[in-house]
Design a protein around this motif. Structure first.
Motif, PDB file in Angstrom:
ATOM      1  N   UNK A  48       2.159 -11.163  -0.974  1.00 48.63           N
ATOM      2  CA  UNK A  48       1.439 -10.046  -0.373  1.00 48.63           C
ATOM      3  C   UNK A  48       2.405  -9.145   0.410  1.00 48.63           C
ATOM      4  N   UNK A  49       3.325  -9.770   1.125  1.00 47.84           N
ATOM      5  CA  UNK A  49       4.312  -8.986   1.889  1.00 47.84           C
ATOM      6  C   UNK A  49       5.158  -8.123   0.962  1.00 47.84           C
ATOM      7  N   UNK A  50       5.594  -8.708  -0.149  1.00 48.81           N
ATOM      8  CA  UNK A  50       6.423  -7.971  -1.114  1.00 48.81           C
ATOM      9  C   UNK A  50       5.647  -6.805  -1.710  1.00 48.81           C
ATOM     10  N   UNK A  51       4.408  -7.055  -2.104  1.00 52.14           N
ATOM     11  CA  UNK A  51       3.589  -6.000  -2.729  1.00 52.14           C
ATOM     12  C   UNK A  51       3.299  -4.878  -1.733  1.00 52.14           C
ATOM     13  N   UNK A  52       2.967  -5.242  -0.494  1.00 53.01           N
ATOM     14  CA  UNK A  52       2.690  -4.221   0.520  1.00 53.01           C
ATOM     15  C   UNK A  52       3.923  -3.358   0.800  1.00 53.01           C
ATOM     16  N   UNK A  53       5.088  -4.002   0.850  1.00 52.16           N
ATOM     17  CA  UNK A  53       6.328  -3.255   1.089  1.00 52.16           C
ATOM     18  C   UNK A  53       6.588  -2.275  -0.047  1.00 52.16           C
ATOM     19  N   UNK A  54       6.424  -2.743  -1.268  1.00 52.90           N
ATOM     20  CA  UNK A  54       6.625  -1.862  -2.420  1.00 52.90           C
ATOM     21  C   UNK A  54       5.589  -0.735  -2.432  1.00 52.90           C
ATOM     22  N   UNK A  55       4.372  -1.058  -2.062  1.00 50.57           N
ATOM     23  CA  UNK A  55       3.278  -0.087  -2.107  1.00 50.57           C
ATOM     24  C   UNK A  55       3.527   1.085  -1.161  1.00 50.57           C
ATOM     25  N   UNK A  56       3.916   0.796   0.070  1.00 50.16           N
ATOM     26  CA  UNK A  56       4.056   1.878   1.049  1.00 50.16           C
ATOM     27  C   UNK A  56       5.251   2.777   0.751  1.00 50.16           C
ATOM     28  N   UNK A  57       6.177   2.295  -0.083  1.00 49.63           N
ATOM     29  CA  UNK A  57       7.325   3.134  -0.431  1.00 49.63           C
ATOM     30  C   UNK A  57       7.083   3.967  -1.686  1.00 49.63           C
ATOM     31  N   UNK A  58       5.885   3.854  -2.262  1.00 48.13           N
ATOM     32  CA  UNK A  58       5.527   4.727  -3.382  1.00 48.13           C
ATOM     33  C   UNK A  58       5.127   6.092  -2.829  1.00 48.13           C
ATOM     34  N   UNK A  59       5.706   7.174  -3.317  1.00 49.21           N
ATOM     35  CA  UNK A  59       5.410   8.510  -2.759  1.00 49.21           C
ATOM     36  C   UNK A  59       3.927   8.864  -2.791  1.00 49.21           C
ATOM     37  N   UNK A  60       3.221   8.432  -3.832  1.00 47.89           N
ATOM     38  CA  UNK A  60       1.824   8.821  -3.980  1.00 47.89           C
ATOM     39  C   UNK A  60       0.868   8.036  -3.089  1.00 47.89           C
ATOM     40  N   UNK A  61       1.364   7.048  -2.344  1.00 43.79           N
ATOM     41  CA  UNK A  61       0.473   6.238  -1.507  1.00 43.79           C
ATOM     42  C   UNK A  61       0.365   6.768  -0.081  1.00 43.79           C
ATOM     43  N   UNK A  62       1.051   7.855   0.229  1.00 42.45           N
ATOM     44  CA  UNK A  62       1.046   8.394   1.590  1.00 42.45           C
ATOM     45  C   UNK A  62      -0.328   8.525   2.211  1.00 42.45           C
TER      46      UNK A  62
END
Length: 413
Positions: A48-62
């Motif tokens: 979950x930590x890995x996925x959340x970290x990757x998620x917030x660094x996606x430009x479209x998730x701002x």
């Protein structure tokens, strides 16, 4: 990690929030919400930590990040690696439109992190030792983020206080992840840039670049801006007389083919003490007012670099140990009566060591400040080593010949 997170209200249901986001999200993000929900349901905290970290660094998730942190991540803070939690928070903090809100958000998280300092024992408590990694690193990275927000708000004293605490904390650690060092050096560089303190800025900016992958973590625009600022700082820093490290850094190549390519050439001219090249490139100074206003300082600096290069380029065969004021004047394009002052300036800056003879107008330079050499300078050094080797060989042959003659004379006697 031991984090005293905020208590979720009875009406907060993290799983329900994730299901709602999964159902309402656009197609390109739906799989990410599914991964987050699945990892949460299965209590796979590392995943979950890995996925959340990757998620917030996606430009479209701002647009989703602030809600995600407030409605979900705060409910599982105690399950997430402390350092990764701070990395996520740093990225989420960028989504606030006002620096004041960013600072408030970061300070709120910082207050919930475990302190990295030992608690002394008292009559009522046995005390606690320094916590293990990554608690100190998380605390330092969080404080670096707060320092940056303070810098954006123009609160320089508070920013410096935070940076000083981070520096002290990091100096006490045996091992620190690059992302933590990058967080500190990046903010420290920006602080000294605002202060127009070129030497410390140059040092911290280079250290920051050593901690990040410039190709993947910096945009092309950011690389060009940082290369430009580093060149300006190198030129204007009154303690910077070694340009080789900057010239060899890949980020400098980002200036190639741009209107600022001449600044890269100017750095090379300084490194080699090329006064003629400096004079020709000075025509560009009108596009950089800060260089134009510092022309006298830059002229003195290029003369000092020419002196260093002249001393370095002397033959090392002993035929020209002393440098005359006239030869130095020719190398630096200065009047002979200004050479002595230039040499004294170089002595005071610890660029060279040696002695002066005012009567004979000569200088005996015995040491030149170590520096990173470019290709042409390395070729020159190789030639000097060859000359030295040949000189040693000739001396050995002379000594051997004299030895044979002496031996023959003794035998004949």
């Amino acid at each position: 990690m031991d984090v005293d997170g905020p208590k979720a209200s009875s009406s907060t249901n993290p799983l329900l929030y994730l299901e709602q986001q999964e159902a309402a999200s656009p197609a390109q993000l739906k799989s990410w919400w599914t991964k987050i929900r699945t990892s949460y349901e299965k209590k796979l905290w590392h995943n979950l930590t890995v996925v959340l970290t990757q998620f917030v660094f996606l430009p479209e998730t701002g647009p989703y990040q602030i809600d995600l942190f407030d409605k979900f991540i705060t409910t599982i803070e105690s399950k997430i690696n402390a350092l990764r939690l701070v990395e996520i928070a740093r990225r989420v903090g960028r989504e606030y439109t006002e620096p004041e809100l960013t600072l408030k958000f970061l300070e709120s998280l910082h207050s919930r992190l475990t302190t990295p300092y030992p608690v002394p024992a008292t009559a009522d408590s046995p005390g606690t030792p320094v916590p293990p990694r990554p608690i100190p690193e998380a605390y330092a990275l969080s404080l670096s983020s707060i320092a940056y927000a303070q810098l954006l708000l123009g609160d320089l004293p508070a920013c410096k206080k935070s940076l000083d605490e981070v520096e002290t904390l990091l100096s006490e650690q045996d091992t620190v992840e690059p992302v933590v060092y990058a967080g500190y050096y990046g903010v420290a560089g920006d602080y000294f840039k605002v202060k127009a303190d070129y030497g410390p800025y140059y040092k911290n900016a280079l250290l920051y670049l050593a901690c990040v992958d410039t190709e993947t973590e910096l945009t092309e625009e950011d690389r060009r801006a940082r290369a430009h600022d580093l060149c300006i700082a190198a030129l204007l820093g009154d303690t910077i007389y070694n340009f080789g490290e900057l010239l060899q850094h890949p980020i400098l190549q980002s200036l190639a083919g741009t209107p600022n390519e001449w600044i890269k050439d100017l750095i090379s001219a300084f490194n080699n003490g090329e006064i003629g090249k400096f004079e020709s490139l000075a025509n560009h100074f009108s596009s950089e007012p800060i260089l134009e206003s510092s022309l006298n300082f830059l002229r003195q600096k290029i003369c000092l670099m020419a002196l260093i290069q002249a001393a370095f380029a002397r033959p090392k065969d002993g035929s020209s140990k002393l440098m005359t004021f006239q030869s130095i004047a020719e190398a630096t394009r200065l009047p002979v009566n200004e050479v002595e002052h230039l040499i004294m300036k170089a002595f005071s800056l610890h660029l060279i060591r040696g002695s002066l003879d005012q009567v004979s107008s000569t200088a005996d330079i015995t040491w030149v400040q170590p520096r990173v050499l470019e290709g042409g300078q390395l070729d020159l050094l190789a030639e000097q080593f060859d000359a030295w080797r040949n000189g040693v060989g000739e001396t050995w042959q002379e000594v051997n010949m004299r030895y044979q003659e002496a031996r023959a004379a003794v035998t004949a006697a």
